[in-house]
Design an enzyme around this catalytic site. Structure first.
Site, PDB file in Angstrom:
ATOM      1  N   GLU A   1      -6.714  80.098   7.842  1.00  0.00           N
ATOM      2  CA  GLU A   1      -6.695  81.307   8.550  1.00  0.00           C
ATOM      3  C   GLU A   1      -5.255  82.023   8.188  1.00  0.00           C
ATOM      4  OE1 GLU A   1      -8.711  82.731  10.555  1.00  0.00           O
ATOM      5  OE2 GLU A   1     -10.048  81.005   9.983  1.00  0.00           O
TER       6      GLU A   1
ATOM      7  N   HIS B   1     -12.523  85.152   3.597  1.00  0.00           N
ATOM      8  CA  HIS B   1     -13.250  83.836   3.845  1.00  0.00           C
ATOM      9  C   HIS B   1     -14.454  83.964   2.939  1.00  0.00           C
ATOM     10  CE1 HIS B   1     -10.645  82.357   6.650  1.00  0.00           C
ATOM     11  NE2 HIS B   1     -11.229  83.183   7.590  1.00  0.00           N
TER      12      HIS B   1
ATOM     13  N   HIS C   1     -10.094  90.359   6.751  1.00  0.00           N
ATOM     14  CA  HIS C   1      -9.595  88.992   6.731  1.00  0.00           C
ATOM     15  C   HIS C   1     -10.909  88.006   6.743  1.00  0.00           C
ATOM     16  CE1 HIS C   1      -7.939  85.613   9.430  1.00  0.00           C
ATOM     17  NE2 HIS C   1      -9.255  85.368   9.492  1.00  0.00           N
ATOM     18  N   GLU C   2     -12.096  88.613   7.311  1.00  0.00           N
ATOM     19  CA  GLU C   2     -13.332  87.802   7.389  1.00  0.00           C
ATOM     20  C   GLU C   2     -13.970  87.939   5.852  1.00  0.00           C
ATOM     21  OE1 GLU C   2     -14.155  86.011   9.615  1.00  0.00           O
ATOM     22  OE2 GLU C   2     -12.648  86.758  10.814  1.00  0.00           O
TER      23      GLU C   2
END
Length: 634
Positions: free
Chosen positions: A241, A166, A162-163
């Protein structure tokens, strides 16, 4: 959306952020002017007073934003340190830290980017994480101690994936800019609060009363700024998100890890809220989970249950309550779950033969930019396993990392290698030159082509810790080694250029954090030069090189007549093309990657060495590719 479309969307979001900031500033100025007019306007000279307050308000907001942006010029590291992050050493032996580093290295290699710096928020029992920085070269990934203790390997991989979404999609640079920009609109409230705290200590006088009234107005207007700041962060963050959750599933090809981490946030008392609400609110838009507890209009994340149900549609709130009751009696232990569930690195993928070939089409390559899949993770684990232990040790040592990377650039031809040795010794000393030659002779000379870029990625976190003067000298040495006699190979040239790009971005990250805006029509010459050099370097037969070039140019600039003209300077002609091509807007860059892919694999096939060349060039142009572009052709 693919990588380039997400980059374009991030650029539009950045523009929207500036518009929202301008509206917030306008609202604050109007609120200040209204307050001043109501209190002091009747005294006369209202026009001059309002002009002064307007200019003073704009100055305070501008100075506050500029100050905070300047304080974040170092990239992600200041953010991690502000929240109490502790660096994770490259040679960590603690089981939790070792597992974290393994997962991050695996995802970084699968993504085609340098391994980021790692931090742990040791005093945070909540489950949370964030990525901060301007570019992948200065990125920092931080996780809480609660995440390390409570999450199993699959869940930790889901959070880290997930990070990384980004990092890859341009969200990270927007997040860090948001911190700096929004700080300015909170400045009036901060000043008003400080003046009111100190105001009671002064003597009673008319001047003191005026100051206190002004401070009260500033404090009240500060709440206007706080309102706008929270709304802007929520509006920018919520959608991204959700997209990051979807990207993490796309990366790992399984939902149980990310869904499991979200369930543990909802099922454990600590949840995802951080202890320091002040710092947590400033970075709330960049956290994996809600670190503050806002809801409704101010919520920076979608509701937790909605995030879980997007991954597991049949999950219900009652099941979350059951997990809460179970974990209240026996909190989960991540490492114990790894043993119980048999969660270990796959390690079952094999590397292709160095002379192997792959099927390749340009759209296939574009779809894989910044989009690693489950197969890429297995290959990344196999790649890490195949890197010799001696090289892994050198990559983790501060004194050995420069010789190791320089050793990757040393030529096989003895005469050229001697010139390169002399260049290294003249700048960094004979000891470094000897160590580079030894590393090359012992382990690097026969290294599989697929292992060279991952080895550089593993070494990068250690390299960027060197003092700036040493890194400047290192960059000068890399340039000298690459250009030792003008007869360097295209791969060695591009690898040297990639090191230059990544180190410079790590030294001054804010300077390179820009979304490109140039169009292909403005860089025709540079596109032609790049494709000519690539075709020329890959084909000894001029006719075959011309066919490769034409296959690429038709993809990028189909309406332009740009004939194949071999560049006399060879790879050195590329020095002039990188900056203009790196300034292309995202969709133009997509066309360029398609053209590169068509040139390198113009016959529909690509060798391992050619695929690594394509990955290296794409890395220089900030379009990271996974280590393998397609399965081997039988």
């Amino acid at each position: 959306m693919n990588f380039f479309e997400r980059q374009a969307a991030a650029r539009r979001t950045s523009t929207r952020l500036l518009l929202l900031f301008a509206l917030a500033v306008l609202g604050i100025v109007l609120a200040v002017d209204a307050g001043v007019y109501l209190v002091f306007g009747a005294a006369g000279r209202a026009g001059a007073l309002l002009t002064f307050t307007t200019l003073a308000t704009l100055a305070i907001i501008g100075i506050g934003s500029l100050y905070r942006v300047a304080s974040l010029r170092g990239g992600g590291e200041p953010v991690a340190l502000q929240l109490g992050g502790v660096p994770v050493p490259e040679d960590a032996t603690d089981a939790d830290l070792r597992r974290l580093r393994n997962v991050v290295e695996e995802i970084a290699i699968a993504s085609g980017v340098p391994v980021p710096k790692l931090y742990v928020l040791e005093h945070e029992a909540a489950i949370n994480a964030f990525a901060a920085g301007y570019t992948p070269s200065d990125a920092v990934v931080a996780v809480t101690r609660g995440a390390l203790d409570r999450l199993n390997r699959d869940e930790l991989q889901g959070v880290i994936a997930h990070e990384f979404s980004h990092i890859l999609n341009g969200d990270m640079r927007l997040n860090i800019r948001l911190i700096g920009v929004l700080f300015g609109i909170l400045m009036l409230g901060v000043i008003g609060r400080k003046v009111l705290q100190l105001g009671g200590r002064g003597r009673n006088s008319r001047g003191a009363a005026v100051i206190l009234v002004a401070a009260l107005i500033a404090l009240l207007v500060g709440y206007v700024g706080l309102f706008f700041g929270r709304v802007i962060k929520a509006g920018v963050s919520r959608t991204r998100e959700s997209l990051a959750d979807a990207s993490a599933v796309q990366f790992t090809r399984q939902t149980r890890g990310l869904a499991g981490a979200l369930k543990k946030i909802g099922g454990l008392d600590a949840g995802s809220r951080l202890n320091d609400r002040g710092d947590a609110e400033e970075v709330s838009h960049m956290l994996f989970g809600d670190g503050v507890g806002f809801s409704g209009l101010f919520a920076t994340h979608p509701p937790l249950l909605a995030r879980i149900q997007a991954l597991e549609p049949t999950f219900r709130a009652e099941q979350l309550h059951d997990l809460q009751r179970r974990w209240l009696a026996a909190p989960p232990d991540g490492l114990a779950e790894d043993v119980q569930l048999g969660l270990v690195p796959a390690g079952d993928a094999t590397l292709p033969a160095a002379a192997g070939e792959f099927a390749l089409t340009p759209p296939m390559v574009v779809a894989q930019v910044a989009a690693p899949a489950a197969d890429d993770y297995r290959r990344a684990d196999a790649i890490v396993a195949r890197i010799p232990d001696e090289l892994r040790i050198l990559a983790a040592r501060r004194d050995a990392v420069m010789p190791l990377l320089l050793g990757l650039l040393l030529a096989e031809e003895p005469a050229l290698a001697r010139i390169q040795y002399t260049e290294i010794a003249a700048r960094l000393g004979a000891a470094v030159a000897d160590a580079a030659r030894q590393a090359h002779a012992r382990s690097l000379a026969g290294l599989h082509p697929l292992l060279r870029l991952p080895l550089a990625a593993l070494a990068f976190p250690v390299l960027r810790r060197r003092p700036r003067p040493e890194l400047d000298t290192f960059l000068d040495t890399v340039h000298a080694v690459v250009n030792a006699d003008g007869r360097v190979s295209l791969f060695e040239y591009c690898l040297g250029r990639l090191l230059q790009v990544q180190v410079r971005e790590a030294l001054d990250p804010a300077r390179y954090a820009r979304f490109g805006r140039r169009k292909l029509a403005g860089v025709r010459s540079e596109v032609s030069t790049l494709l000519c050099v690539v075709a020329q370097a890959g084909h000894a037969d001029p006719a075959e090189a011309q066919r490769a070039y034409l296959a690429g140019i038709q993809r990028v600039l189909p309406r332009d007549h740009l004939p194949y003209l071999p560049r006399a300077g060879g790879v050195l002609a590329l020095d002039a093309v990188w900056a203009p091509l790196d300034a292309l807007d995202p969709l133009a860059r997509q066309a360029l990657v398609e053209g590169l892919s068509a040139t390198i694999g113009h016959d529909g096939r690509i060798g391992v060495a050619e695929s690594e060349l394509l990955r290296t060039i794409c890395g220089v142009l900030h379009c990271p590719l996974p280590p393998m572009l397609e399965r081997a052709v039988p």
